[in-house]
Design a protein around this motif. Structure first.
Motif, PDB file in Angstrom:
ATOM      1  N   SER A  49      37.698  72.924  28.903  1.00  9.14           N
ATOM      2  CA  SER A  49      37.869  74.130  28.095  1.00  9.14           C
ATOM      3  C   SER A  49      38.020  75.314  29.047  1.00  9.14           C
ATOM      4  N   LEU A  50      38.425  76.443  28.499  1.00  2.81           N
ATOM      5  CA  LEU A  50      38.540  77.653  29.314  1.00  2.81           C
ATOM      6  C   LEU A  50      37.183  78.038  29.894  1.00  2.81           C
ATOM      7  N   ASP A  51      36.116  77.903  29.117  1.00  5.14           N
ATOM      8  CA  ASP A  51      34.784  78.228  29.636  1.00  5.14           C
ATOM      9  C   ASP A  51      34.394  77.307  30.791  1.00  5.14           C
ATOM     10  N   GLU A  52      34.747  76.031  30.694  1.00  2.09           N
ATOM     11  CA  GLU A  52      34.471  75.098  31.790  1.00  2.09           C
ATOM     12  C   GLU A  52      35.298  75.459  33.018  1.00  2.09           C
ATOM     13  N   PHE A  53      36.543  75.860  32.796  1.00  2.00           N
ATOM     14  CA  PHE A  53      37.397  76.305  33.897  1.00  2.00           C
ATOM     15  C   PHE A  53      36.757  77.506  34.584  1.00  2.00           C
ATOM     16  N   ARG A  54      36.295  78.477  33.789  1.00  2.00           N
ATOM     17  CA  ARG A  54      35.654  79.673  34.353  1.00  2.00           C
ATOM     18  C   ARG A  54      34.426  79.293  35.182  1.00  2.00           C
ATOM     19  N   SER A  55      33.620  78.390  34.656  1.00  2.00           N
ATOM     20  CA  SER A  55      32.420  77.946  35.382  1.00  2.00           C
ATOM     21  C   SER A  55      32.794  77.276  36.699  1.00  2.00           C
ATOM     22  N   HIS A  56      33.840  76.473  36.657  1.00  2.00           N
ATOM     23  CA  HIS A  56      34.303  75.797  37.866  1.00  2.00           C
ATOM     24  C   HIS A  56      34.726  76.827  38.910  1.00  2.00           C
ATOM     25  N   VAL A  57      35.464  77.834  38.501  1.00  2.00           N
ATOM     26  CA  VAL A  57      35.890  78.882  39.431  1.00  2.00           C
ATOM     27  C   VAL A  57      34.664  79.587  40.011  1.00  2.00           C
ATOM     28  N   ALA A  58      33.719  79.952  39.167  1.00  2.00           N
ATOM     29  CA  ALA A  58      32.514  80.649  39.636  1.00  2.00           C
ATOM     30  C   ALA A  58      31.698  79.793  40.606  1.00  2.00           C
ATOM     31  N   GLU A  59      31.605  78.501  40.321  1.00  2.00           N
ATOM     32  CA  GLU A  59      30.846  77.596  41.198  1.00  2.00           C
ATOM     33  C   GLU A  59      31.501  77.433  42.564  1.00  2.00           C
ATOM     34  N   THR A 113      33.545  79.587  44.118  1.00  2.00           N
ATOM     35  CA  THR A 113      33.830  80.839  44.821  1.00  2.00           C
ATOM     36  C   THR A 113      32.608  81.227  45.635  1.00  2.00           C
ATOM     37  N   ASP A 114      32.768  81.256  46.943  1.00  2.00           N
ATOM     38  CA  ASP A 114      31.653  81.566  47.832  1.00  2.00           C
ATOM     39  C   ASP A 114      31.599  83.040  48.221  1.00  2.00           C
ATOM     40  N   ARG A 115      32.760  83.658  48.388  1.00  2.00           N
ATOM     41  CA  ARG A 115      32.824  85.025  48.898  1.00  2.00           C
ATOM     42  C   ARG A 115      33.224  86.048  47.839  1.00  2.00           C
ATOM     43  N   ALA A 116      34.290  85.759  47.126  1.00  3.68           N
ATOM     44  CA  ALA A 116      34.860  86.739  46.194  1.00  3.68           C
ATOM     45  C   ALA A 116      33.894  86.996  45.037  1.00  3.68           C
ATOM     46  N   ASP A 117      33.913  88.209  44.534  1.00  2.00           N
ATOM     47  CA  ASP A 117      33.073  88.617  43.415  1.00  2.00           C
ATOM     48  C   ASP A 117      33.520  87.877  42.157  1.00  2.00           C
ATOM     49  N   VAL A 118      32.611  87.104  41.571  1.00  2.00           N
ATOM     50  CA  VAL A 118      32.974  86.323  40.391  1.00  2.00           C
ATOM     51  C   VAL A 118      32.368  86.875  39.113  1.00  2.00           C
ATOM     52  N   ASP A 119      32.106  88.168  39.088  1.00  2.00           N
ATOM     53  CA  ASP A 119      31.607  88.760  37.848  1.00  2.00           C
ATOM     54  C   ASP A 119      32.648  88.637  36.745  1.00  2.00           C
ATOM     55  N   ASP A 120      33.901  88.452  37.121  1.00  2.00           N
ATOM     56  CA  ASP A 120      34.980  88.287  36.153  1.00  2.00           C
ATOM     57  C   ASP A 120      35.943  87.204  36.647  1.00  2.00           C
ATOM     58  N   PRO A 121      35.611  85.918  36.360  1.00  2.00           N
ATOM     59  CA  PRO A 121      36.487  84.841  36.835  1.00  2.00           C
ATOM     60  C   PRO A 121      37.896  84.923  36.248  1.00  2.00           C
ATOM     61  N   ASP A 122      38.044  85.542  35.084  1.00  2.00           N
ATOM     62  CA  ASP A 122      39.386  85.701  34.515  1.00  2.00           C
ATOM     63  C   ASP A 122      40.246  86.614  35.382  1.00  2.00           C
ATOM     64  N   ARG A 123      39.649  87.676  35.922  1.00  2.00           N
ATOM     65  CA  ARG A 123      40.379  88.605  36.786  1.00  2.00           C
ATOM     66  C   ARG A 123      40.857  87.882  38.043  1.00  2.00           C
ATOM     67  N   LEU A 124      39.969  87.116  38.654  1.00  2.00           N
ATOM     68  CA  LEU A 124      40.364  86.345  39.833  1.00  2.00           C
ATOM     69  C   LEU A 124      41.455  85.345  39.485  1.00  2.00           C
ATOM     70  N   SER A 125      41.270  84.664  38.370  1.00  2.00           N
ATOM     71  CA  SER A 125      42.230  83.638  37.955  1.00  2.00           C
ATOM     72  C   SER A 125      43.589  84.240  37.647  1.00  2.00           C
ATOM     73  N   ARG A 126      43.606  85.386  36.943  1.00  4.38           N
ATOM     74  CA  ARG A 126      44.892  86.050  36.651  1.00  4.38           C
ATOM     75  C   ARG A 126      45.612  86.446  37.935  1.00  4.38           C
ATOM     76  N   ALA A 127      44.859  86.916  38.926  1.00  2.34           N
ATOM     77  CA  ALA A 127      45.478  87.314  40.199  1.00  2.34           C
ATOM     78  C   ALA A 127      46.100  86.108  40.896  1.00  2.34           C
ATOM     79  N   VAL A 128      45.387  84.998  40.928  1.00  2.00           N
ATOM     80  CA  VAL A 128      45.897  83.801  41.598  1.00  2.00           C
ATOM     81  C   VAL A 128      47.044  83.194  40.797  1.00  2.00           C
ATOM     82  N   VAL A 129      46.857  83.047  39.481  1.00  2.00           N
ATOM     83  CA  VAL A 129      47.912  82.469  38.642  1.00  2.00           C
ATOM     84  C   VAL A 129      49.144  83.372  38.653  1.00  2.00           C
TER      85      VAL A 129
END
Length: 132
Positions: A67-77, A79-95
């Motif tokens: 699910s999208l929530d599982e995807f977000r959790s995976h990204v947050a888990e 990510t070691d350096r980048a701020d993951v307060d908003d995994p959607d923001r990071l994901s939109r930038a990469v995608v």
């Protein structure tokens, strides 16, 4: 496309501190995406990217039903350096950067696939990588 250009785009779009954060976010998002996409789609996208970046798409098993929530959790888990307060923001930038740097047919197919998955929140609506 050069590796540094990809990371610079991610850094700017996600408003990250430096290229190291962009590399970290890219690895986290693309590995999560690669696990969700089928192997054939991941390989096609990988072929359009610098090896270091494309390799993240091939990490782990593919075709996992997340699910999208599982995807977000995976990204947050992952990510070691980048701020993951908003995994959607990071994901939109990469995608968005990914969509901007692959062929038009592949970009359209990826947008359609992400929509099928219910991942609309990680597809940019405007700016780099946004569809027409």
């Amino acid at each position: 496309m050069e590796r540094d250009d990809f990371y610079q785009s991610v850094e700017q779009q996600a408003n990250l501190a430096d290229e190291a954060d962009a590399r970290d976010a890219t690895a986290a998002v693309l590995s999560a995406l690669g696990e969700r996409l089928d192997e054939t789609r991941s390989q096609r996208l990988d072929g359009d990217l610098p090896a270091e970046i494309g390799d993240h798409l091939a990490e782990g098993a593919s075709g996992r039903d997340r699910s999208l929530d599982e995807f977000r959790s995976h990204v947050a888990e992952r990510t070691d350096r980048a701020d993951v307060d908003d995994p959607d923001r990071l994901s939109r930038a990469v995608v968005g950067t990914l969509l901007e740097h692959v062929g038009e047919d592949e970009a359209d197919a990826l947008r359609a696939r992400l929509e099928e998955y219910g991942y609309d929140a990680i597809v940019p609506e405007s700016g780099p990588g946004a569809g027409e």
